[in-house]
Scaffold this active site. Structure first.
Site, short mmCIF file in Angstrom:
data_model
loop_
_atom_site.label_atom_id
_atom_site.label_comp_id
_atom_site.label_asym_id
_atom_site.label_seq_id
_atom_site.Cartn_x
_atom_site.Cartn_y
_atom_site.Cartn_z
N GLY B 250 36.67 47.46 71.88
CA GLY B 250 37.45 47.84 70.72
C GLY B 250 38.46 46.77 70.34
O GLY B 250 38.64 45.76 71.04
N HIS B 251 39.16 47.01 69.23
CA HIS B 251 40.11 46.00 68.73
C HIS B 251 41.26 45.79 69.71
O HIS B 251 41.71 46.69 70.38
CB HIS B 251 40.62 46.33 67.34
CG HIS B 251 41.22 47.69 67.15
ND1 HIS B 251 41.49 48.20 65.91
CD2 HIS B 251 41.58 48.65 68.03
CE1 HIS B 251 42.01 49.40 66.06
NE2 HIS B 251 42.07 49.70 67.31
N ASN B 252 41.69 44.52 69.81
CA ASN B 252 42.84 44.10 70.63
C ASN B 252 42.57 44.11 72.13
O ASN B 252 43.49 43.87 72.91
CB ASN B 252 44.08 44.98 70.37
CG ASN B 252 44.40 45.15 68.91
OD1 ASN B 252 43.91 44.39 68.07
ND2 ASN B 252 45.20 46.14 68.58
#
Lengths: 344, 344, 344
Positions: B250-252
């Site tokens: 997922g993001h980050n």
């Protein structure tokens, strides 16, 4: 009725002809000459439609259905609404499959190579092969008669594909031999180098993956599924296996005939599934295990041990399913006890 | 022997040369001048082949093998069948990797741009870059020397790819900077907008995802894996990480060096994996967690808390693995007790 | 600041303008005319940047942030560092989304058909449609105004795509009707034939899959997700659903409005999710179930029963989440008891 944008209905059929196709018995009062126009689900079927009842869960839909005819198991025949013609068979789902295939046969499709397809001069193509736009066939690939390669498919050097196999859009095949009559869905990745590396202080050392993927006849491989080639031995998929979307098979996995792997399940490297093994959705099989013939693994279960022939395992970690169900029963009892203590 | 349709054997090699390549000791009675033709698995190897024993599980195959030579750990050397030459090393798998790479080196491949590849005029290409058919390189992309972009790869505007990185068929890269010597498998999706939206009675409001995916050197990313770009910070993958097929980041998410994520595992947004963390197959890591250096998560486990350095967690929900094993032991005991009660 | 290779900043904006955009209140001492240059995460933001605090977990980063301005919930406003301008709102994440969209609006993009795109003569294209390189649009497809089909997208015969929908690289669409304003990510596979077959001693008999995939408006479908078409009924996805990467939907699944399915989750055939149901990451829903409005399933959980409206289930097998948490508490207590016995 099926959307004519996508499906072509070649009906109508007489009821007696459908009974013949389905290998089913025509229910007593039905008129053999009655014409059926289409197949349809129980809840939307009308007087000209044929439907089917396969799952006990849908008996209500059956008893309230307006379908003109229905394929049904003898056990449920009595509960049919008045006026519904019955095709009675112990295997209603299979019978329906045959009837639906009669109404909606696969379209006749000509061979041919799209002008944008890139086929290496050294590749061999059988009769009637169809190769779609922007598809690529590498050196020395062998594409047998009647194969269909859809748009953007890539068949790498040396790959062999058996007669009448169909490969859907954007699937990529390398280091593999594929049997006859297979269906490989869009975005499937077959023959990637497996996840093989040795530890080393300077970084992981990749181990050459020198095996292939060998796929039998009449195998279905789902959309975006990934099947790594063997590390030395081959990764093997037996005749008639059904592999669903997003399934992962690691290197050296061997599936016998007729195995069914439901969506998002995975099998780690070097495990062996004998004939007719079934892995339900999101199930996971550890590496170097054996699942003996007709073994089953329940959905979402994680297997760390072999499964004996014909047994069903489930849970995390997976155990014989009846043990798992007893454990779940125990948990429920414990919850109830806690509840009482709190109340008491 | 590896299928010559797919692999090219540059052997034979003398046994003493292989010992040198493997940094292994030649077993006592072996003839240093003996020629080996190939590598092969223990069970199929013949007198001209070299094999390896790395997993205790395969000792039977070892003691019964006809391989002419075998790479083996000192602990098992004594159990070798008569006449088998031994290359003895504490790290047999790594030694085998080197020997197999000697027999089957990566083919020399020339650079060049296929006439159907679409490369934007503003993109920069290093020396010896190879770009395959129907691949696309967008404006201002920077493709370093020796990079290989296979058929149907899409490199979006501004993407930077480091030296010698190879991107397999149909992978798509956007909003990312990729290091040197990486291998990105077919169908991997890197740099998609992450799953970021705010609730609102009128429908979800998308939050612009303004970060990138920053990938280090020597990273492997599996087939059909999906790696979202950061929401503001970047999604970061450290040097030497090994990411298997169908993995989701997922993001980050931030991975340190040398992390290993096995097939179908996933890491939710903003979690941080320090160096050499390992997530086994189908493992899931919740959002905003930290897995400290060398932490491990067992297969199929679901993590809701941080893992301290070097510890292994497992289970659903994940707990220290030894606790999980004790819990499983307790369950088995409870099942036995239930059994007795039923019988008693 | 967002990497200018990938994102274009159209700032600066005055603080009072941003408050207006965000529908937030300007904190007492802030200068309405102050110019903000960019958005940035709390820990990297500087005096010219605006940031946001949405998750209690990041309060430390907030109190130590150098951001010139911050969107924040009234509950936390008091803890802001000195000199930080505040935009106060009960919905800081949504407010930030709007501000970030103001700084980084979607680029204006012209229509047009790339010369390598293959569009069938019988397909209809609305105004301003953009079709990228090597994309394919089949016979009788209907592509509404403003649709964007990126490189290598395949839109099969008869497919209908609503206004302003964007389909990313390499996605493939068949047997489906897609609404307006949708975003379909790279490698998504929509409309594959579902996993439907009947048992037979001679091999599995495929059941024709005669339904479609019907997708509402403003739906997002993640990278490499797979959505099978219906078997007879349709597979239906309601308006505003958010479907993440690598999600699998089986045939006949029906999602109401605004459902959220997080990465690697899956729903088996014929299950029904009413409006605003949420399935967390790697969750699995069995076949023929109903999840009533606003039901939730926790991450990695495996559902075998219906969920009543508004309830949250979790665990394997899934049960009401509070029961699952009590069960986990019980397990921890049992572990402690075992520990004591061992010590005692």
């Amino acid at each position: 009725m099926a959307d004519p944008r996508f499906f072509t209905n070649v009906g109508p059929f007489r009821l007696d002809r459908l009974a013949e196709i389905a290998e089913a018995d025509l229910g007593g009062t039905a008129d053999p000459a009655r014409l059926l126009q289409d197949v349809a689900p129980l809840d939307t079927a009308q007087a000209d439609d044929l439907s089917f009842l396969d799952n006990r869960r849908y008996i209500k839909a059956f008893t309230g259905s307006r379908a003109g005819a229905c394929v049904v198991h003898p056990d449920f025949a009595e509960r049919a609404p008045e006026g519904m013609a019955l095709l009675v068979t112990p295997e209603p789902y299979k019978a329906y499959a045959r009837i639906a295939s009669a109404f909606y046969p696969p379209p006749k499709r000509d061979g041919g190579i799209h002008p944008t397809a890139l086929v290496d001069d050294s590749a061999t193509l059988g009769e009637g092969v169809w190769i779609g736009p922007y598809a690529i066939v590498g050196p020395n690939a062998e594409i047998a008669a009647g194969v269909r390669l859809h748009a953007h498919v890539v068949v790498d050097a040396g790959v062999r594909i058996g007669e009448r196999t169909e490969v859907m859009q954007g699937a990529t095949l390398s280091h593999c031999l594929i049997g006859r009559g297979c269906l490989i869905h869009a975005g499937a990745r077959i023959g990637n180098r497996g996840f093989g590396f040795a530890l080393d202080p300077g970084g992981y050392v990749d181990v050459p993956q020198l095996g292939r993927v060998v796929v039998g006849d009449a195998v279905e491989i789902g959309a975006n599924a990934t099947i790594d080639r063997g590390a030395g031995p081959d990764t093997v998929i037996g005749d008639g296996c059904k592999i669903d979307n997003l399934v992962q098979l690691g290197h050296n996995v061997r599936l016998g005939r007729g195995c069914v792997l439901v969506a998002q399940s995975g099998v780690a490297g070097s495990s062996k599934l004998d004939d007719f093994v079934m892995i339900a959705a999101q199930g996971g099989v550890g590496g170097h295990l054996t699942l003996h013939a007709k073994a089953q693994l329940a959905a979402k279960s994680g297997l760390m041990h072999d499964i004996p022939p014909g047994e069903t395992f489930g849970g995390l970690p997976a155990m014989p399913l009846k043990d798992y169900f007893r454990l779940v029963t125990l948990w429920k009892r414990q919850l109830k006890t806690m509840e009482k203590k709190k109340d008491g």
